[in-house]
Scaffold this motif. Structure first.
Motif, PDB file in Angstrom:
ATOM      1  N   ALA A   1      31.907   4.068   4.608  1.00 29.05           N
ATOM      2  CA  ALA A   1      30.508   4.170   5.033  1.00 29.05           C
ATOM      3  C   ALA A   1      30.413   4.739   6.447  1.00 29.05           C
ATOM      4  N   ASP A   2      31.382   4.430   7.294  1.00 31.61           N
ATOM      5  CA  ASP A   2      31.366   4.994   8.651  1.00 31.61           C
ATOM      6  C   ASP A   2      31.468   6.513   8.612  1.00 31.61           C
ATOM      7  N   GLU A   3      32.293   7.049   7.710  1.00 32.28           N
ATOM      8  CA  GLU A   3      32.384   8.503   7.563  1.00 32.28           C
ATOM      9  C   GLU A   3      31.061   9.089   7.087  1.00 32.28           C
ATOM     10  N   MET A   4      30.382   8.372   6.195  1.00 35.40           N
ATOM     11  CA  MET A   4      29.091   8.844   5.696  1.00 35.40           C
ATOM     12  C   MET A   4      28.045   8.858   6.809  1.00 35.40           C
ATOM     13  N   MET A   5      28.050   7.806   7.626  1.00 34.00           N
ATOM     14  CA  MET A   5      27.122   7.765   8.756  1.00 34.00           C
ATOM     15  C   MET A   5      27.385   8.924   9.714  1.00 34.00           C
ATOM     16  N   ASP A  59       0.815  -1.212   0.000  1.00 35.96           N
ATOM     17  CA  ASP A  59       0.000   0.000   0.000  1.00 35.96           C
ATOM     18  C   ASP A  59       0.849   1.263   0.000  1.00 35.96           C
ATOM     19  N   ARG A  60       1.832   1.297   0.883  1.00 35.18           N
ATOM     20  CA  ARG A  60       2.564   2.542   1.099  1.00 35.18           C
ATOM     21  C   ARG A  60       4.010   2.247   1.486  1.00 35.18           C
ATOM     22  N   GLY A  61       4.865   3.234   1.249  1.00 37.38           N
ATOM     23  CA  GLY A  61       6.273   3.105   1.593  1.00 37.38           C
ATOM     24  C   GLY A  61       7.168   3.276   0.383  1.00 37.38           C
ATOM     25  N   ILE A  62       8.387   3.759   0.627  1.00 40.90           N
ATOM     26  CA  ILE A  62       9.425   3.830  -0.404  1.00 40.90           C
ATOM     27  C   ILE A  62      10.728   3.330   0.205  1.00 40.90           C
ATOM     28  N   LEU A  63      11.406   2.466  -0.536  1.00 35.42           N
ATOM     29  CA  LEU A  63      12.761   2.056  -0.177  1.00 35.42           C
ATOM     30  C   LEU A  63      13.664   2.423  -1.342  1.00 35.42           C
ATOM     31  N   SER A  64      14.623   3.307  -1.088  1.00 37.22           N
ATOM     32  CA  SER A  64      15.597   3.695  -2.104  1.00 37.22           C
ATOM     33  C   SER A  64      16.961   3.123  -1.747  1.00 37.22           C
ATOM     34  N   THR A  65      17.524   2.382  -2.688  1.00 35.04           N
ATOM     35  CA  THR A  65      18.873   1.846  -2.564  1.00 35.04           C
ATOM     36  C   THR A  65      19.754   2.614  -3.542  1.00 35.04           C
ATOM     37  N   ILE A  66      20.768   3.299  -3.034  1.00 30.66           N
ATOM     38  CA  ILE A  66      21.550   4.257  -3.809  1.00 30.66           C
ATOM     39  C   ILE A  66      23.003   3.799  -3.846  1.00 30.66           C
ATOM     40  N   TYR A  67      23.543   3.706  -5.050  1.00 27.91           N
ATOM     41  CA  TYR A  67      24.922   3.228  -5.247  1.00 27.91           C
ATOM     42  C   TYR A  67      25.811   4.413  -5.618  1.00 27.91           C
ATOM     43  N   VAL A  68      26.865   4.645  -4.838  1.00 27.17           N
ATOM     44  CA  VAL A  68      27.745   5.796  -5.057  1.00 27.17           C
ATOM     45  C   VAL A  68      29.202   5.340  -5.033  1.00 27.17           C
ATOM     46  N   ARG A  69      30.043   6.071  -5.736  1.00 22.14           N
ATOM     47  CA  ARG A  69      31.492   5.840  -5.660  1.00 22.14           C
ATOM     48  C   ARG A  69      32.045   6.657  -4.497  1.00 22.14           C
ATOM     49  N   ARG A  70      32.801   5.979  -3.632  1.00 29.22           N
ATOM     50  CA  ARG A  70      33.187   6.604  -2.371  1.00 29.22           C
ATOM     51  C   ARG A  70      34.651   7.013  -2.308  1.00 29.22           C
ATOM     52  N   GLY A  71      35.453   6.673  -3.317  1.00 29.10           N
ATOM     53  CA  GLY A  71      36.859   7.038  -3.255  1.00 29.10           C
ATOM     54  C   GLY A  71      37.518   6.467  -2.022  1.00 29.10           C
TER      55      GLY A  71
END
Length: 337
Positions: free
Chosen positions: A257-261, A241-253
């Motif tokens: 991921a800890d820095e992003m968090m 019925d409702r909801g969005i899940l976005s999975t996003i792929y990025v180049r991190r150099g």
């Protein structure tokens, strides 16, 4: 203070129902008017039976002057093109407006007219209307006469991406956004593609390379971060019925991921609704709420960002209530917890 008097223009859709539902529990606001061309003379509870016993506002044909006299703010839930014309008329009668369409979200008139294939009814306001995301634009929203309520898919992409782009933690020209939405995102009107037999036990991509929320994501991430971005955005319809899940792929150099968090924790430390989390978000974790959950994971030379929102709440009507609270000097969480 006296209660904020709220009107809904275009009261038959799911976003209008969600606004009405939220307003029934809002301690400082009251729904006093609702309009629909096709349902004049009926009550809101007749159109939306789930509101029975909670919200019995009569439906009327839109008269901008009449609704402006009754209301402090109007939620405009009309399609693009028609919405801008109505918003213009309402503002002339000195009422504030939160617009759910895309008519005032983009910076460029040319981009708007290319992607929406219409002549804008109020071109002077394109690029001069505040985007309704208090996490970045609260000061401007507080004094605005018109607020452009964000798109649902863009909300699930802008919130994770903008801080990371601004901090230089990811490449700006290689961003892939894979988004999955519940069927309510397609609206309430009957369409073959959203019939039960078409959507049940199935998942499908649509508008590949041509969805209108793609330019909105690029525009707003660039506007917030000060850096131009290019994204590849693909939406999918899922049998919920409702909801969005976005999975996003990025180049991190060289960034993790800890820095992003940590970047998100710093950016959203004072946010009422945006939550960086250690677990993998799911739509059920935020269903029926205005909350956002997002996380990041390392994956080779890329990072994978996952963001979950409720498309009818933080992706539409909850965001509108949040914007209304900011416009009238209330805590953002009022009526949303």
């Amino acid at each position: 203070m006296s209660k904020i008097k709220v009107g809904i223009v275009g009261a038959t859709g799911y976003t209008a129902l969600e606004v009405a539902r939220l307003l029934t529990a809002h301690p400082q606001a009251e729904l006093v008017a609702a309009t629909s061309r096709a349902d004049d003379g009926r009550s809101l509870a007749e159109i939306h039976p789930s509101l029975a016993g909670r919200c019995d506002v009569p439906i009327e044909v839109l008269d901008p002057e009449s609704i402006a006299k009754k209301c402090d703010v109007v939620m405009c839930c009309l399609p693009h093109g028609a919405s801008a014309e109505t918003v213009h008329a309402l503002v002339q009668h000195d009422v504030r407006v939160i617009d759910f369409s895309a008519d005032f979200r983009l910076s460029s008139l040319d981009v708007y007219e290319k992607w929406y294939d219409v002549k804008h009814p109020w071109p002077e306001r394109v690029g001069k209307t505040v985007y309704g995301m208090p996490e970045f634009f609260a000061k401007q929203i507080a004094t605005a006469d018109v607020v452009a309520n964000p798109g649902c898919y863009p909300t699930s992409a802008i919130l994770p991406l903008a801080p990371l782009v601004q901090a230089g933690l990811i490449d700006t020209d290689d961003i892939i956004i894979d988004s999955k939405s519940g069927v309510s995102g397609a609206g309430r009107s009957a369409k073959v593609a959203t019939l039960y037999c078409e959507t049940n036990e199935s998942i499908s991509a649509y508008a590949v390379g041509s969805h209108r929320h793609g330019p909105e994501i690029n525009d707003l991430v660039g506007r917030i971060s000060g850096k131009p971005v290019q994204t590849l955005f693909t939406p999918h319809l899922t049998p919920m019925d409702r909801g969005i899940l976005s999975t996003i792929y990025v180049r991190r150099g060289q960034h993790s991921a800890d820095e992003m968090m940590q970047c998100w924790r710093d950016q959203y430390a004072s946010s009422a609704f945006v939550n960086p989390v250690d677990h993998l978000p799911a739509t059920k974790h935020v269903a029926g709420t205005n909350f956002v959950q997002m996380t990041a994971r390392d994956c080779g030379d890329r990072a994978v960002l996952v963001c979950a929102i409720d498309n009818l709440a933080k992706g539409a009507s909850g965001a509108a209530i949040q914007n209304m609270n900011v416009m009238f000097g209330l805590p953002e969480v009022t009526g949303l917890r």
